[in-house]
Design a protein around this motif. Sequence first.
Motif, short mmCIF file in Angstrom:
data_model
loop_
_atom_site.label_atom_id
_atom_site.label_comp_id
_atom_site.label_asym_id
_atom_site.label_seq_id
_atom_site.Cartn_x
_atom_site.Cartn_y
_atom_site.Cartn_z
N THR A 61 -4.23 5.67 -3.74
CA THR A 61 -3.09 5.02 -4.36
C THR A 61 -3.34 3.51 -4.36
OG1 THR A 61 -0.67 4.89 -4.43
CG2 THR A 61 -1.70 4.85 -2.24
N ILE A 62 -3.02 2.87 -5.47
CA ILE A 62 -3.46 1.51 -5.74
C ILE A 62 -2.29 0.55 -5.81
CG2 ILE A 62 -4.66 0.05 -7.43
CD1 ILE A 62 -6.55 1.98 -6.08
N GLY A 63 -2.45 -0.61 -5.18
CA GLY A 63 -1.45 -1.66 -5.24
C GLY A 63 -1.74 -2.66 -6.34
N CYS A 64 -0.67 -3.26 -6.86
CA CYS A 64 -0.79 -4.24 -7.95
C CYS A 64 -0.19 -5.59 -7.59
CB CYS A 64 -0.11 -3.72 -9.21
SG CYS A 64 -0.91 -2.26 -9.91
N ASP A 65 0.54 -5.65 -6.48
CA ASP A 65 1.13 -6.89 -5.99
C ASP A 65 1.33 -6.71 -4.49
OD1 ASP A 65 3.33 -5.18 -5.82
OD2 ASP A 65 4.38 -6.09 -7.51
N VAL A 66 1.94 -7.68 -3.83
CA VAL A 66 2.08 -7.56 -2.38
C VAL A 66 2.96 -6.36 -2.00
CG1 VAL A 66 3.03 -8.63 -0.31
CG2 VAL A 66 1.50 -9.94 -1.80
N PRO A 67 4.17 -6.18 -2.57
CA PRO A 67 4.98 -5.03 -2.16
C PRO A 67 4.29 -3.68 -2.39
CG PRO A 67 6.34 -6.63 -3.32
CD PRO A 67 4.92 -7.08 -3.50
N SER A 68 3.68 -3.49 -3.55
CA SER A 68 3.04 -2.19 -3.80
C SER A 68 1.78 -2.01 -2.97
CB SER A 68 2.73 -2.01 -5.29
OG SER A 68 1.84 -3.00 -5.75
N SER A 69 1.09 -3.11 -2.66
CA SER A 69 -0.08 -3.01 -1.78
C SER A 69 0.33 -2.68 -0.36
CB SER A 69 -0.87 -4.32 -1.82
OG SER A 69 -1.47 -4.52 -3.08
N GLU A 70 1.41 -3.28 0.11
CA GLU A 70 1.91 -2.94 1.44
C GLU A 70 2.35 -1.48 1.48
OE1 GLU A 70 3.56 -7.27 3.02
OE2 GLU A 70 4.91 -5.95 1.89
N TRP A 71 3.00 -1.02 0.41
CA TRP A 71 3.42 0.38 0.34
C TRP A 71 2.21 1.29 0.36
CZ3 TRP A 71 2.65 4.67 -2.62
CH2 TRP A 71 3.58 5.72 -2.50
N ALA A 72 1.18 0.95 -0.42
CA ALA A 72 -0.02 1.78 -0.48
C ALA A 72 -0.69 1.88 0.88
CB ALA A 72 -0.99 1.21 -1.51
N ALA A 73 -0.82 0.75 1.57
CA ALA A 73 -1.46 0.75 2.89
C ALA A 73 -0.65 1.58 3.89
CB ALA A 73 -1.63 -0.67 3.39
N ARG A 74 0.66 1.42 3.85
CA ARG A 74 1.52 2.17 4.77
C ARG A 74 1.47 3.67 4.47
NH1 ARG A 74 5.54 -0.58 3.75
NH2 ARG A 74 6.65 0.75 2.28
N THR A 75 1.50 4.02 3.19
CA THR A 75 1.47 5.43 2.79
C THR A 75 0.16 6.08 3.19
OG1 THR A 75 3.00 4.99 0.97
CG2 THR A 75 1.66 6.99 0.82
N ALA A 76 -0.94 5.36 3.01
CA ALA A 76 -2.24 5.89 3.42
C ALA A 76 -2.28 6.14 4.92
CB ALA A 76 -3.34 4.93 3.00
N ALA A 77 -1.70 5.24 5.68
CA ALA A 77 -1.68 5.39 7.13
C ALA A 77 -0.86 6.60 7.56
CB ALA A 77 -1.14 4.12 7.79
N GLU A 78 0.11 6.98 6.75
CA GLU A 78 1.03 8.06 7.10
C GLU A 78 0.58 9.44 6.61
OE1 GLU A 78 4.65 6.70 5.36
OE2 GLU A 78 5.10 5.29 6.99
N HIS A 79 -0.39 9.47 5.67
CA HIS A 79 -0.80 10.74 5.06
C HIS A 79 -2.31 10.89 5.17
CE1 HIS A 79 3.12 11.70 3.13
NE2 HIS A 79 3.26 10.39 3.14
#
Length: 281
Positions: A61-79
Amino acid sequence: MATDPNAIDPNSIDPNSIDPKATVPLPVPVFDSHCHLDMLEMTVAEAVTRAQAAGIARIMTIGCDVPSSEWAARTAAEHADVYAGVAIHPNEAKNVSDETLEVIAGLARQPKVVAVGETGLDYYRDHAGKDDQQRSFRAHVAIAKETGKALVIHDRDAHDDVLRLLDEEGAPDKVVFHCFSGDAAMARICSDKGYVMSFAGNVTFKNAQPLRDALAAAPLDLILVETDAPFMTPVPHRGKPNSSDLIPHTVRLMAEVKGVEVDALCTAIAATGRRLFGFGG
């Protein structure tokens, strides 16, 4: 690297020849190298479950700005089977600050963040000027090299400048052109430089013959597949939201263009995943 000698003439491929009735699971697991899970109208768990039922073992999953990149990193850590790329998209690069870029660099150091992207240049839209985009892209190249992560490039109507900046900055060891949009000549340039080309569902579109020509010219060991979901939905589901479980349609068309068995293409894609991101199918 030479073009696959077994590749057949891509002009003979009819994208509509791919079975329109069902998504048949792939015989060898691959992964979705570029997806926007935060934009899908389903939970991450559902997206992963559906993908794995179709032979798609992992999703990036790919981020395009700070909020979506933070979401992507957090989601990867959780799944367990989700990985992340983080970056400022070129359309978001207007007046990007050093502080913002440092946030991206910090996220890129996380273990399940395996890519810096999508970054690059987009001259089709004018959300950010060329100078801002190029400054941001240069910074992301530096982040990828500093962290050892793959650089995932968004390149729209900007082939010459993308290639020039990579030469000027010194390309990272691992470079991926996401949703590859070049022609066969561009594919040969990327092949010579060892850049990986990731193909999305638009390679199945009836009017995408130049893209199939590029795929035919790309070596088997420099090819990935992606959804760019919820965008770029492959035939026969074009017009509907895309998701990772639809990748088999794209892979089967790609195998036909390359003149190889589906399992051979899947095996090659998985091997490239291990080389670039530390995981395969």
